[in-house]
Design an enzyme around this catalytic site. Sequence first.
Site, PDB file in Angstrom:
ATOM      1  N   LYS A 159       0.891  -1.165   0.000  1.00  0.00           N
ATOM      2  CA  LYS A 159       0.000   0.000   0.000  1.00  0.00           C
ATOM      3  C   LYS A 159       0.924   1.208   0.000  1.00  0.00           C
ATOM      4  CE  LYS A 159      -4.174   1.850   2.155  1.00  0.00           C
ATOM      5  NZ  LYS A 159      -4.895   2.139   0.917  1.00  0.00           N
TER       6      LYS A 159
HETATM    7  N1  PMP Z   1      -7.450  -1.319  -3.403  1.00  0.00           N
HETATM    8  C1  PMP Z   1      -6.945  -0.085  -3.231  1.00  0.00           C
HETATM    9  C2  PMP Z   1      -6.206   0.554  -4.358  1.00  0.00           C
HETATM   10  C3  PMP Z   1      -7.130   0.582  -2.012  1.00  0.00           C
HETATM   11  O1  PMP Z   1      -6.634   1.822  -1.831  1.00  0.00           O
HETATM   12  C4  PMP Z   1      -7.847  -0.045  -0.975  1.00  0.00           C
HETATM   13  C5  PMP Z   1      -8.066   0.663   0.325  1.00  0.00           C
HETATM   14  N2  PMP Z   1      -6.996   0.441   1.213  1.00  0.00           N
HETATM   15  C6  PMP Z   1      -8.353  -1.330  -1.195  1.00  0.00           C
HETATM   16  C7  PMP Z   1      -8.142  -1.941  -2.425  1.00  0.00           C
HETATM   17  C8  PMP Z   1      -9.106  -2.059  -0.116  1.00  0.00           C
HETATM   18  O2  PMP Z   1      -8.237  -2.391   0.923  1.00  0.00           O
HETATM   19  P1  PMP Z   1      -8.751  -2.552   2.435  1.00  0.00           P
HETATM   20  O3  PMP Z   1      -9.985  -3.368   2.358  1.00  0.00           O
HETATM   21  O4  PMP Z   1      -7.653  -3.238   3.112  1.00  0.00           O
HETATM   22  O5  PMP Z   1      -9.017  -1.184   2.937  1.00  0.00           O
END
Ligand code: PMP
Length: 290
Positions: A159
Site C-alpha cells: 500500500k
Molecule cells: N485497493 C486499493 C487501491 C485501495 O486503496 C484499498 C483501500 N486500502 C483497497 C483496495 C481495499 O483495501 P482494504 O480493504 O484493506 O481497505
Amino acid sequence: MSVIPFDDRDGKIWMDGQLIDWREAKLHVLSHGLHYASSVFEGERAYGGKIFKSREHTLRFHASAEQLGFTIPYSAEVLDAAKEAVLKANGLSDAYLRPVAWRGSEMMAVSAQASKIHVAIAAWEWPSMFKPEIKAKGIRLKWAPYKRPSPETEPVHAKAAGLYMICTISKHDAEKHGYQDALMLDYRGYLAEATGANLFLVIDGEIHTPTADCFLNGITRQTVIALAREAGITVHERHMKPEELARVSEVFLTGTAAEITPVGEIEGQIFTPGTITHALMDAYTKATRG
Ligand code: PMP
C-alpha cells in the site's frame, strides 16, 4: 464544497513516537517520500472506539515498507498502542485512521540508503466515502484510463503512495465526467479494482471477485469473502474479462473507507443492488460494530 484543510485542524497527531499538535505535524519539502514516492500508508476504521483488524493493518503497514526496501522503526505493539492513543487524544470513537511512513531528508537523489524513516498517525471522522444517498442507489463507475501494472513492474501488493498516481488520475477523470469512481482493468485486460476499493460481482447467486495477483488484497475483501462463505454463498476468485459483466446482476466494492458500496452503473451498463449486496452490507456492519 467547503472543507477544512487537513493541515489546519485542531487535535493531535502521533509523529515519530509522540503526540504533537495537529498543525505542527510537518515535514520538509526536501523529503524523499515526496520526491521519489518512498512512502507507504494504511487506512483503518474504528467503530465504537475499537479499531477493526488493527493488527492486520499494522502488519500490512510493516510489509508494505519492506517491499519498498525500508523497515518501519516501531513494533506492531507500539503502533497499535499509538493508534489507540491518537483516537483517545482526539476524542474519537467512530473514525478513520491514517498511519503513514516515509523516507526523510538525509539524501536527495534516487538512492536514499541513509535516510531516516518517519512515521505519523492521524485520525478524523469520515462517516462515508460516498454520499449516503448516492451509495444507496449504487455509485456510477467509469472505465479508468490506466491499467493496474504487472507485479514485474511495481511492488503491487504494497500500500504505497507511488501506486496511487494512476488512481488519482483515473478518479479525477471519472469525477470530471460525472461518475463517482473509476474501474481499472489490469495489464492483461482482466477486471481489477476501483481506485481505492476491491471489486465483487454476483452471477447466478454466486460471488465472483478478481484474483488479487496484481493489486491490493484488501482486508475488507478478505473479510467479505469469509462473511459470504459463512452465509453459505459460494465465492469464486478468478480472472474475468469485462465481457462477463453482461451476465452480472449485482456489483459492489469493498474497502476500509468504502466499506461495502453498491455499484449502480459501469459506464452505461446498469446494475441493481440486490439481496446478496444487502445481506453482506448487514453482515459487515455486524462484524465491524461487534
Ligand atoms: N485497493 C486499493 C487501491 C485501495 O486503496 C484499498 C483501500 N486500502 C483497497 C483496495 C481495499 O483495501 P482494504 O480493504 O484493506 O481497505
